[in-house]
Design an enzyme around this catalytic site. Structure first.
Site, mmCIF file in Angstrom:
data_model
loop_
_atom_site.group_PDB
_atom_site.id
_atom_site.type_symbol
_atom_site.label_atom_id
_atom_site.label_comp_id
_atom_site.label_asym_id
_atom_site.label_seq_id
_atom_site.Cartn_x
_atom_site.Cartn_y
_atom_site.Cartn_z
ATOM 1 N N LYS A 1 -7.500 1.608 -2.456
ATOM 2 C CA LYS A 1 -7.042 1.246 -1.113
ATOM 3 C C LYS A 1 -7.121 2.449 -0.175
ATOM 4 C CE LYS A 1 -5.200 -0.956 2.346
ATOM 5 N NZ LYS A 1 -3.931 -1.679 2.487
ATOM 6 N N SER B 1 0.868 -1.184 0.000
ATOM 7 C CA SER B 1 0.000 0.000 0.000
ATOM 8 C C SER B 1 0.895 1.221 0.000
ATOM 9 C CB SER B 1 -0.905 -0.001 1.234
ATOM 10 O OG SER B 1 -1.833 -1.053 1.161
#
Lengths: 291, 291
Positions: free
Chosen positions: A179, A101
């Site tokens: 995300k 991420s």
């Protein structure tokens, strides 16, 4: 046409998430080379049949598909574009899947450098944490080329729930944007649940009954269900560590600013996480912001 | 022992919520008298068998159980304790059920005045909106005496989902505290969803795909499901009007302050609702804060 199972996979980053994810690829019968900053983390996988390589470049030299799973943006930049990085060994026609991420802006730059090597990069961050990684039930949000996505989908399906592997868009970074949206939505819900349960307690009402009542109505959420219970029990064993959530929210604020989006609720969540971390809670589960 | 069906019910406040709720009581065979500021609202119920009374006091004079469903704290104070109010006619042994969403502090005061008349007051605010009222699927959060709660539970079950009728606590106002917690939890979730979908749009990603992906993971919530869809479709027909949510959040902030609880995320939601209302959105669904 070469079958997917015949492709040589590489996996870089064998942390809490990467180790079980790579293990699922091996268990599915894939040929796998691995690399990690500390060699010890790879021992288990080598016993299970993986081959260790000394550098990301060495992994890339023999891989059709290179997967990275690393903590933060600078780690991915270094492993892909740094000395002895993936780009030094990357084959034409290969696919790099970054499952970390990280910043969507950095993702776009790296994707351009991968494209310059006649390869494709997909960003494919996950949701579901350590438990999702261990049980191969991760949600996976993918950005990048549609053909590359179809090619690697069976590989992603070894690590995640096939119904929750979503191709968000062909623009590099689309998966990272999704995300971020995920972390923002969770943050708002968590702040709301934290304030609600704090009020219930201070007002002398049974907070577990309040959670029960709220789960039956419009306030129902996974956050109320799971984190609500953690907050009530004071159980903040990670889970997903506060310092990693802090990193995700930093990226969220930067990205929102870059696109001119006001995120005042997210800013409140950032303050809650910063207070938790400054009070020594960096390695507690992030739900501890509701203590 | 007198059966519940033999009890005479009174219902005061025949608005968008009260009208269908009172209708369910009639449909279940209860004897019902009603009162409302404007008489026209009662027409339908009178045709269905309800008897109209001129004042709340008149309703109370012949009722074993008096239900109030009114917009705000001053309305309930006036209907119960004002001139020609419920207290003027209330019988010893009766139960007053206030199903409005109002201040817990005011509820405690009113409950004491009802108790002085040798009657009981329960606070029983609901969640589920107009649709829940029409379908008799409301969640009902009840505060007050346990014996009174057991006595009226079959009556509440005519209007709500029996599994979602929760006795939160015996202290007067416990139900109102729970309702506030509900509105706080929803507010945080709604702010998070609003910011997430705004970022998805501004970043050029398909926001409906983002919603779909997030519903599969930890960000899943009723708010993301229902209000997320409203926000994506721009459909803000109420539903639950922004001005009523603004009222609930005002009570939430007052109550949090009274108990020394910091609610910074709720304050952000308050600002979002105030902006919506000031821009003419008072009668839109409150999810319009995510426009």
């Amino acid at each position: 046409m070469i079958s997917v199972m015949a492709e040589q996979l590489g996996f870089i980053g064998l942390g809490v998430m990467g180790r079980p994810m790579a293990g699922h690829l091996l268990a599915a019968g894939h040929r796998l080379t691995v690399n990690n900053r500390s060699r010890a983390a790879a021992d288990e996988l080598v016993i299970a049949g993986a081959h260790m390589r000394n550098t990301p470049a060495d992994v890339a030299r023999e891989a059709d598909i290179v997967i990275t799973m690393l903590p933060d943006t600078p780690d991915v930049e270094s492993v892909i574009a740094g000395p002895d990085g993936v780009l030094e060994g990357l084959r034409a026609g290969a696919v790099v899947i970054d499952m970390s991420s990280i910043s969507p802006a950095a993702t776009r730059e790296l994707a351009a450098r991968v494209a310059a090597r006649e390869a494709k990069m997909l960003d494919a961050p996950v949701s579901g944490g350590e438990i999702g990684a261990k049980n191969a039930t991760l949600s996976i949000m993918v950005g990048g080329d549609a053909i590359a996505f179809e090619r690697v989908k069976p590989i992603l399906a070894c690590m995640g729930n096939p119904e929750r592997i979503v191709h968000i868009g062909t623009d590099p970074g689309s998966g990272q944007i999704c995300k971020i949206c995920n972390q923002i939505a969770i943050g708002g819900a968590l702040a709301g649940v934290s304030e609600a349960l704090a009020l219930a307690r201070k007002a002398g009402v049974d907070a577990s009954l309040v959670r029960h009542a709220l789960l039956g109505g419009f306030a129902a959420s996974r956050v109320l269900e799971v984190h609500g219970e953690r907050i009530l029990n004071g159980n903040f064993a990670p889970g997903f560590r506060a310092r990693l959530y802090q990193k995700d929210l930093r990226i969220a604020e930067e990205t929102a600013a870059a696109h001119g989006v006001a995120v005042p609720a997210t800013s409140v969540v950032v303050e809650m996480v910063e207070r938790l971390v400054s009070e020594g809670g960096a390695d507690l589960d992030y739900s501890a912001i509701g203590r």
